[in-house]
Design a protein around this motif. Structure first.
Motif, PDB file in Angstrom:
ATOM      1  N   THR A 187       0.958  -1.078   0.010  1.00  0.00           N
ATOM      2  CA  THR A 187      -0.075   0.062  -0.026  1.00  0.00           C
ATOM      3  C   THR A 187       0.994   1.319   0.126  1.00  0.00           C
ATOM      4  OG1 THR A 187      -0.036  -0.215   2.457  1.00  0.00           O
ATOM      5  CG2 THR A 187      -1.735  -1.234   1.365  1.00  0.00           C
ATOM      6  N   ARG A 188       2.132   1.142  -0.203  1.00  0.00           N
ATOM      7  CA  ARG A 188       3.029   2.393  -0.048  1.00  0.00           C
ATOM      8  C   ARG A 188       2.740   3.327  -1.282  1.00  0.00           C
ATOM      9  NH1 ARG A 188       7.723   3.788   2.002  1.00  0.00           N
ATOM     10  NH2 ARG A 188       9.452   4.794   0.459  1.00  0.00           N
ATOM     11  N   GLY A 189       2.558   4.630  -0.660  1.00  0.00           N
ATOM     12  CA  GLY A 189       2.109   5.570  -1.948  1.00  0.00           C
ATOM     13  C   GLY A 189       0.594   5.510  -1.991  1.00  0.00           C
ATOM     14  N   MET A 190      -0.006   4.732  -1.301  1.00  0.00           N
ATOM     15  CA  MET A 190      -1.529   4.659  -1.727  1.00  0.00           C
ATOM     16  C   MET A 190      -2.274   5.562  -0.738  1.00  0.00           C
ATOM     17  SD  MET A 190      -2.033   1.057  -3.385  1.00  0.00           S
ATOM     18  CE  MET A 190      -1.051   0.370  -4.590  1.00  0.00           C
TER      19      MET A 190
END
Length: 213
Positions: A187-190
């Motif tokens: 989920t990085r950057g989301m």
């Protein structure tokens, strides 16, 4: 638990971790407290997939190596947890997602955000420690410096270490750590929605967890 049963359980759980790719080659180490106050420890240079119950390193209650093969070089790390926390087992892995996440964080930053209640319940806050050369006794000193406040630490560019009430609990918790690290990367950057401060506080209160405000 009888020592013979504990030896089998340690090897069974280690093999399960290995077969599911949570550690690889001859990486990782595991230890557990025996009924007489001693320790059983995985030997140095061994694979979690092929541990022999009869060859586990055996220590007496005074910390003397009294049987089995030569223990893991990470004994100072394990000893630091036993000396500062009331725990029955310690597990250290080289699991990929948690190691990858450690390369994107700095010591002092939050390592695992509270994405799920299970990570909070099983791990509390995970302390990210700086890089140390494998086997460096300074790793143990760093854990001692936490004064027993953390059941789980992440060694930067190396791997997680988790202490639990018994070997099954420690293995379950370190699996939760790896799964949560994977969620963070996925989920990085989301802008994922983590648990709120109030939701975390509810878990901390209900389960009597160690969590800094």
């Amino acid at each position: 638990m009888a020592e013979a049963v504990l030896r089998e359980q340690m090897c069974l759980l280690a093999r399960s971790l290995y077969e599911r790719g949570l550690t690889h080659g001859s990486t990782g180490n595991i230890s557990a407290r025996t009924e007489d106050g001693g320790l059983l420890v995985s030997p140095t240079g061994t694979s979690f997939g092929r541990l022999d119950p009869g060859r586990l390193s055996r220590f007496d209650a005074d910390g003397r190596h009294i049987g089995g093969d030569k223990p893991t070089k990470e004994m100072p790390l394990h000893a630091a947890f036993y000396d500062t926390r009331n725990c029955g087992a310690v597990v250290h892995l080289h699991s990929c997602h948690s190691v990858a996440l450690s390369m994107l964080r700095e010591p002092g930053e939050t390592f695992l955000p509270p994405l799920t209640p299970y990570a909070v319940m099983q791990l509390g806050q995970v302390e990210l420690l700086p890089y140390f050369m494998p086997g460096d006794p300074a790793m143990g000193a760093a854990v001692r410096g936490l004064a027993g406040k953390r059941s789980a630490v992440m060694l930067a560019n190396h791997g997680p270490v988790v202490a639990g009430k018994d070997v099954e609990a420690a293995c379950n918790a370190i699996e939760e750590l790896e799964a949560t690290a994977k969620l963070v990367l996925l989920t990085r950057g989301m802008g994922p929605r983590a648990l709120t401060d109030g939701q975390v506080a509810g878990l901390v209160t209900k389960f009597d967890l160690e969590w800094d405000a």
